[in-house]
Design a protein around this motif. Structure first.
Motif, PDB file in Angstrom:
ATOM      1  N   ASP A  46      -0.179   9.597  -1.505  1.00 43.42           N
ATOM      2  CA  ASP A  46       0.412  10.284  -0.353  1.00 43.42           C
ATOM      3  C   ASP A  46      -0.611  11.192   0.320  1.00 43.42           C
ATOM      4  OD1 ASP A  46       2.768   9.039  -1.013  1.00 43.42           O
ATOM      5  OD2 ASP A  46       3.677  10.816  -1.920  1.00 43.42           O
ATOM      6  N   LEU A  47      -1.318  11.962  -0.481  1.00 42.63           N
ATOM      7  CA  LEU A  47      -2.318  12.879   0.062  1.00 42.63           C
ATOM      8  C   LEU A  47      -3.450  12.114   0.728  1.00 42.63           C
ATOM      9  CD1 LEU A  47      -2.403  15.349  -2.954  1.00 42.63           C
ATOM     10  CD2 LEU A  47      -1.587  15.901  -0.654  1.00 42.63           C
ATOM     11  N   SER A  48      -3.886  11.046   0.084  1.00 41.84           N
ATOM     12  CA  SER A  48      -5.006  10.261   0.594  1.00 41.84           C
ATOM     13  C   SER A  48      -4.707   9.684   1.967  1.00 41.84           C
ATOM     14  CB  SER A  48      -5.327   9.131  -0.390  1.00 41.84           C
ATOM     15  OG  SER A  48      -6.337   8.289   0.112  1.00 41.84           O
ATOM     16  N   ALA A  49      -3.464   9.260   2.173  1.00 38.96           N
ATOM     17  CA  ALA A  49      -3.083   8.625   3.430  1.00 38.96           C
ATOM     18  C   ALA A  49      -2.532   9.610   4.447  1.00 38.96           C
ATOM     19  CB  ALA A  49      -2.040   7.537   3.161  1.00 38.96           C
ATOM     20  N   SER A  50      -2.493  10.897   4.108  1.00 29.97           N
ATOM     21  CA  SER A  50      -1.848  11.889   4.969  1.00 29.97           C
ATOM     22  C   SER A  50      -2.857  12.582   5.866  1.00 29.97           C
ATOM     23  CB  SER A  50      -1.134  12.945   4.110  1.00 29.97           C
ATOM     24  OG  SER A  50      -2.066  13.867   3.579  1.00 29.97           O
ATOM     25  N   ALA A  51      -2.324  13.468   6.705  1.00 32.73           N
ATOM     26  CA  ALA A  51      -3.171  14.243   7.601  1.00 32.73           C
ATOM     27  C   ALA A  51      -3.857  15.412   6.899  1.00 32.73           C
ATOM     28  CB  ALA A  51      -2.330  14.772   8.766  1.00 32.73           C
ATOM     29  N   MET A  52      -3.587  15.606   5.604  1.00 30.55           N
ATOM     30  CA  MET A  52      -4.239  16.705   4.870  1.00 30.55           C
ATOM     31  C   MET A  52      -5.734  16.483   4.724  1.00 30.55           C
ATOM     32  SD  MET A  52      -1.930  18.950   4.144  1.00 30.55           S
ATOM     33  CE  MET A  52      -2.799  19.895   2.908  1.00 30.55           C
ATOM     34  N   ILE A  53      -6.179  15.221   4.751  1.00 30.64           N
ATOM     35  CA  ILE A  53      -7.595  14.900   4.618  1.00 30.64           C
ATOM     36  C   ILE A  53      -8.085  14.407   5.970  1.00 30.64           C
ATOM     37  CG2 ILE A  53      -9.293  13.477   3.422  1.00 30.64           C
ATOM     38  CD1 ILE A  53      -7.441  13.395   1.029  1.00 30.64           C
ATOM     39  N   ASP A  54      -9.000  15.131   6.560  1.00 32.45           N
ATOM     40  CA  ASP A  54      -9.462  14.850   7.913  1.00 32.45           C
ATOM     41  C   ASP A  54     -10.367  13.613   7.909  1.00 32.45           C
ATOM     42  OD1 ASP A  54     -10.318  14.893  10.493  1.00 32.45           O
ATOM     43  OD2 ASP A  54     -11.398  16.784  10.374  1.00 32.45           O
TER      44      ASP A  54
ATOM     45  N   SER B 208      -3.690   5.553  12.135  1.00 35.43           N
ATOM     46  CA  SER B 208      -3.007   6.849  12.247  1.00 35.43           C
ATOM     47  C   SER B 208      -1.590   6.746  12.776  1.00 35.43           C
ATOM     48  CB  SER B 208      -3.811   7.791  13.161  1.00 35.43           C
ATOM     49  OG  SER B 208      -5.028   8.173  12.569  1.00 35.43           O
ATOM     50  N   ASP B 209      -1.159   5.543  13.108  1.00 35.18           N
ATOM     51  CA  ASP B 209       0.193   5.332  13.623  1.00 35.18           C
ATOM     52  C   ASP B 209       0.435   6.165  14.873  1.00 35.18           C
ATOM     53  OD1 ASP B 209       2.757   4.254  13.686  1.00 35.18           O
ATOM     54  OD2 ASP B 209       3.611   5.866  12.487  1.00 35.18           O
ATOM     55  N   TRP B 210      -0.506   6.070  15.829  1.00 36.77           N
ATOM     56  CA  TRP B 210      -0.355   6.808  17.087  1.00 36.77           C
ATOM     57  C   TRP B 210       0.792   6.238  17.913  1.00 36.77           C
ATOM     58  CZ3 TRP B 210      -6.258   6.544  18.411  1.00 36.77           C
ATOM     59  CH2 TRP B 210      -6.939   7.504  17.654  1.00 36.77           C
TER      60      TRP B 210
ATOM     61  N   GLY C 221      -3.766   5.906   7.121  1.00 36.96           N
ATOM     62  CA  GLY C 221      -2.613   5.376   6.410  1.00 36.96           C
ATOM     63  C   GLY C 221      -2.850   4.050   5.740  1.00 36.96           C
ATOM     64  N   ALA C 222      -4.022   3.467   5.932  1.00 34.90           N
ATOM     65  CA  ALA C 222      -4.373   2.197   5.299  1.00 34.90           C
ATOM     66  C   ALA C 222      -5.881   2.144   5.140  1.00 34.90           C
ATOM     67  CB  ALA C 222      -3.882   1.027   6.151  1.00 34.90           C
TER      68      ALA C 222
ATOM     69  N   LEU D  45      -9.603   0.229   5.507  1.00 34.98           N
ATOM     70  CA  LEU D  45     -10.164  -0.567   6.595  1.00 34.98           C
ATOM     71  C   LEU D  45      -9.972  -2.053   6.349  1.00 34.98           C
ATOM     72  CD1 LEU D  45     -13.439   1.369   7.465  1.00 34.98           C
ATOM     73  CD2 LEU D  45     -11.222   1.452   8.594  1.00 34.98           C
ATOM     74  N   ASP D  46     -10.037  -2.462   5.096  1.00 35.52           N
ATOM     75  CA  ASP D  46      -9.797  -3.873   4.797  1.00 35.52           C
ATOM     76  C   ASP D  46      -8.360  -4.267   5.111  1.00 35.52           C
ATOM     77  OD1 ASP D  46     -12.400  -4.266   4.016  1.00 35.52           O
ATOM     78  OD2 ASP D  46     -12.001  -4.014   1.868  1.00 35.52           O
ATOM     79  N   GLN D  47      -7.418  -3.397   4.764  1.00 35.31           N
ATOM     80  CA  GLN D  47      -6.019  -3.672   5.091  1.00 35.31           C
ATOM     81  C   GLN D  47      -5.813  -3.720   6.599  1.00 35.31           C
ATOM     82  OE1 GLN D  47      -4.351  -0.344   2.940  1.00 35.31           O
ATOM     83  NE2 GLN D  47      -3.673  -1.623   1.224  1.00 35.31           N
ATOM     84  N   ALA D  48      -6.452  -2.789   7.321  1.00 40.37           N
ATOM     85  CA  ALA D  48      -6.322  -2.766   8.774  1.00 40.37           C
ATOM     86  C   ALA D  48      -6.923  -4.022   9.390  1.00 40.37           C
ATOM     87  CB  ALA D  48      -6.997  -1.515   9.335  1.00 40.37           C
ATOM     88  N   ALA D  49      -8.076  -4.433   8.868  1.00 36.48           N
ATOM     89  CA  ALA D  49      -8.720  -5.636   9.401  1.00 36.48           C
ATOM     90  C   ALA D  49      -7.823  -6.849   9.226  1.00 36.48           C
ATOM     91  CB  ALA D  49     -10.071  -5.848   8.714  1.00 36.48           C
ATOM     92  N   ALA D  50      -7.236  -6.991   8.042  1.00 36.54           N
ATOM     93  CA  ALA D  50      -6.350  -8.131   7.790  1.00 36.54           C
ATOM     94  C   ALA D  50      -5.122  -8.086   8.694  1.00 36.54           C
ATOM     95  CB  ALA D  50      -5.936  -8.138   6.324  1.00 36.54           C
ATOM     96  N   LYS D  51      -4.560  -6.906   8.896  1.00 36.37           N
ATOM     97  CA  LYS D  51      -3.367  -6.768   9.725  1.00 36.37           C
ATOM     98  C   LYS D  51      -3.673  -7.073  11.191  1.00 36.37           C
ATOM     99  CE  LYS D  51       0.907  -5.458  10.586  1.00 36.37           C
ATOM    100  NZ  LYS D  51       2.094  -6.187  10.057  1.00 36.37           N
ATOM    101  N   LEU D  52      -4.851  -6.657  11.668  1.00 34.58           N
ATOM    102  CA  LEU D  52      -5.192  -6.799  13.081  1.00 34.58           C
ATOM    103  C   LEU D  52      -5.907  -8.105  13.393  1.00 34.58           C
ATOM    104  CD1 LEU D  52      -6.408  -3.138  13.729  1.00 34.58           C
ATOM    105  CD2 LEU D  52      -4.183  -4.128  14.316  1.00 34.58           C
ATOM    106  N   GLY D  53      -6.244  -8.849  12.340  1.00 40.09           N
ATOM    107  CA  GLY D  53      -6.914 -10.121  12.547  1.00 40.09           C
ATOM    108  C   GLY D  53      -8.357  -9.997  12.989  1.00 40.09           C
TER     109      GLY D  53
END
Length: 689
Positions: A255-263, A367-369, A394-395, A397-405
């Motif tokens: 939760d912390l890793s994927a949250s806004a607590m870590i810039d 970031s789910d903008w 929230g994810a 980079l590998d997960q984002a790459a797979a999701k975005l193709g």
């Protein structure tokens, strides 16, 4: 009774903070308010002037105090009233830690909510008259001050003797209550079992569905995360609790890793949160937060084995080095001007204008903008941040790459180029922000521990060397034998509070664990003796020696009000000293080495004491033979942090030639001769040799 003749000492006619040892206080040296130091001399001058002390107790970590002081400085009426009616004193609640610890007592007695900065009025006899939380909103400040001033000044002018007598009676009662609470030493029976029950209760405060962690306050939960991860790594606990602790560590750290607590722009970690979840940070950072969070993240990376945590812990250290490091291997606390949350947040129009389409696509997914903003209404019920977005990852980079193709390489390219663009925009918003660069003992000792944790988790020699260098510089600059000071150049020897001694002991033992050098342990032994002599009186742990305690209230830091408690840190250090066969005064153990019944009611407020109980009852000690192989020594040095005290064998802690002896808390032992046997025996993994 006739009031004594009034004499206004010349010292009260000017601001006297220019030569203060505290950077927070020196920053107010140009204030039109005639601020005076928190000292016996100031009270004596108040007596001559027949004035009350008007004190503002502030914590440098909480940047709201800057808004309050700026509002006071900007109000001619407040400046005139304070200078003419009172002896004003500004108190740094970190340097004078006992005053921050007393704030809840003062607020409770006056039925006020606890909030910093705190306005407090004292008689020249050093007795509290009343206290009230200041409103950091400058437009309300005059109302808050005027109401309190009207009541207090009228009472003082018309009924001086009554105020003196009543405040003296209140002080006597308050002292009795504080002393009674401090000297109570009821301990839970069967500490080993009680600690496991309390840890289990603490895990139940975390809800993986709502991703909330109740009753732990708003600070980054470093102590809880470290405890969960360490419990998951501890031998002889039982698989059910180890798994439960591992699951909680995994969930909370995720939760912390994927949250806004870590810039995600510079890797820094924010001190706390505004809401029930971690999605809206308090946009303030300091060196101590980075070091504590890094230790927790390094330890958590070993329990669930999430490589993201390892990289975020590294990034926090890199941020601390860049933002707070000094050329002489020291660190400043780094307190800086606070900016409104809006300046940390982003609207879609600006983002679309400044980022390329591919950058926008990637960062928007991470970031789910959203055009309406990504801060949920439960975190922003007044909709102050409508149409604004916070940053987070929230994810992966590998997960984002797979999701975005897109390819992982393109994702990394767009992430890094977008990161640099956003960071440049934010830096431009903030301008040349002044950050306190005064070397500080607490921040420097914290960084010693963070470097040691980094080495234990990664096995990289550079981290161990940085721990060695920082420890040597910190000890040289801030210690005179076993006397410590928070700031090096202006504070008198011995001004450090008990909490600083506990931090120094912790850093020394952390360094000893990763170097297997007995020298830091010997210094920790000396500090333990000094703590016992200076801060323990009739079995009671005191935060401040009598000669430095202006309120004469026996303040004892027993629970985690702001961070770890002094009692908790010393309990951890005492357990580690004893487990490795080092000298630990019996009076120190009597004062701190027990688990109070309060852990059942409030385990989150006693996480540090639970960690000490974990070490005492469920850890293991490793003694290495002088001719042990380098491979075995490296494996021992990289064992999970703080849970397994390790050192070269001594007459008090011997082992067989060429190997290592593991002594478990239940008295059983194992002899090992290789790194593989060591890791297998303690049932916890470390970096592979």
């Amino acid at each position: 009774m006739t009031a004594p003749p009034v004499e206004i000492p010349v010292e009260l006619e000017r601001n006297a903070l220019g030569e203060s040892f505290s950077p927070m206080l020196r920053a107010q040296a140009s204030s039109p308010i005639h601020w005076q130091p928190w000292s016996q001399e100031t009270f004596e001058r108040a007596g001559k002037a027949n004035r009350l002390i008007f004190a503002v107790i502030a914590l440098p970590q909480q940047a709201d105090y800057r808004t309050t002081l700026a509002g006071m400085n900007a109000s001619p009426e407040i400046v005139r009233t304070v200078n003419a009616s009172y002896v004003p004193v500004l108190i740094d609640g970190e340097a004078f830690r006992e005053m921050a610890l007393l704030a809840p007592v003062f607020c409770g007695d006056t039925r006020q909510p606890l909030r910093f900065p705190l306005f407090a009025w004292f008689t020249p006899d050093r007795h509290l008259v009343t206290a009230i939380a200041a409103d950091p909103e400058a437009n309300n400040l005059s109302v808050v001050f005027d109401q309190a001033h009207g009541t207090v000044s009228q009472m003082w002018e018309s009924s001086r003797d009554y105020v003196l007598q009543n405040s003296a009676n209140d002080h006597k009662n308050r002292r009795n209550r504080v002393h009674e609470a401090a000297k109570t030493k009821e301990a839970l029976p069967d500490e080993a079992l009680a600690s496991l029950t309390a840890i289990r209760n603490l895990t139940s405060l975390y809800d993986p569905l709502s991703r909330s962690f109740d009753n732990v306050g708003g600070l980054f939960p470093s102590s809880s995360l470290e405890l969960f991860a360490s419990t998951a790594l501890a031998p002889q606990i039982g698989e059910e609790l180890r798994q439960r602790a591992s699951d909680t560590s995994d969930g909370l750290s995720g939760d912390l890793s994927a949250s806004a607590m870590i810039d995600p722009l510079d890797g820094g970690i924010f001190i706390g949160r505004h809401s029930r979840t971690w999605e809206l940070p308090i946009f303030s950072r300091d060196c101590l937060t980075q070091a504590r969070a890094a230790v927790a993240l390094f330890q958590a990376s070993r329990a669930p084995g999430d490589p993201t945590l390892l990289e975020q812990a590294r990034a926090a250290l890199q941020f601390a080095e860049k933002a707070y490091g000094t050329p002489d291997h020291l660190f400043a606390s780094g307190y800086a001007e606070a900016f409104p949350p809006e300046q940390w947040l982003w609207n879609m129009a600006e983002l679309e204008k400044r980022l390329s389409s591919s950058q926008m696509q990637l960062w928007s997914y991470l970031s789910d903008w959203k055009p309406v903003g990504n801060i949920a209404i439960e975190n922003d019920p007044k909709r102050r941040y409508l149409h604004l977005n916070r940053l987070s990852l929230g994810a992966s980079l590998d997960q984002a790459a797979a999701k975005l193709g897109i390819s992982p390489e393109d994702a990394r390219r767009d992430f890094e180029s977008g990161r640099q663009t956003l960071l440049a925009i934010r830096n431009q918003r903030f301008g040349n922000t002044a950050i306190d660069a005064t070397p500080q003992a607490a921040a420097s000792f914290r960084m010693v521990s963070a470097y040691a944790a980094a080495f234990a988790a990664t096995g990289e020699p550079s981290y161990r060397q940085r721990a060695i260098d920082t420890f040597a510089s910190t000890r040289e600059r801030f210690a005179r034998g076993s006397d410590l000071r928070l700031y090096a150049d202006a504070a008198p020897p011995g001004e450090g509070r008990a909490f600083l001694y506990a931090l120094a002991m912790q850093a020394a033992l952390d360094l000893a664990d990763v170097t297997l050098d007995h020298g830091p342990t010997e210094w920790a032994e000396q500090l333990a003796a000094t703590v016992t002599e200076r801060f323990i009186e009739n079995g009671v742990l005191l935060e401040t020696p009598k000669e430095q305690n202006l309120t004469d209230l026996p303040v004892s830091d027993q629970a985690m009000l702001f961070e770890e408690s002094t009692a908790g840190l010393l309990s951890i250090c005492e357990a580690r000293l004893k487990r490795r066969g080092a000298a630990s005064p019996a009076a120190l153990a009597e004062a701190v080495a027990f688990l109070p019944p309060a852990v059942n009611r409030a385990p989150a407020a006693h996480t540090d004491l639970l960690f000490a109980a974990l070490i005492r009852n469920h850890g293991a000690t490793i003694a290495l033979g002088t001719d042990a192989t380098d491979d075995l020594k490296d494996a021992a040095a990289c064992l999970p942090f703080r849970l397994f005290p390790r050192a070269m064998a001594t007459p008090n802690n011997p082992t067989s030639p060429g190997g290592a002896r593991i002594r478990f808390a239940d008295g059983t032992e194992a002899i090992v001769s290789s790194s593989k046997e060591l890791l297998s025996a303690i049932q916890a993994g470390g970096p592979k040799p």
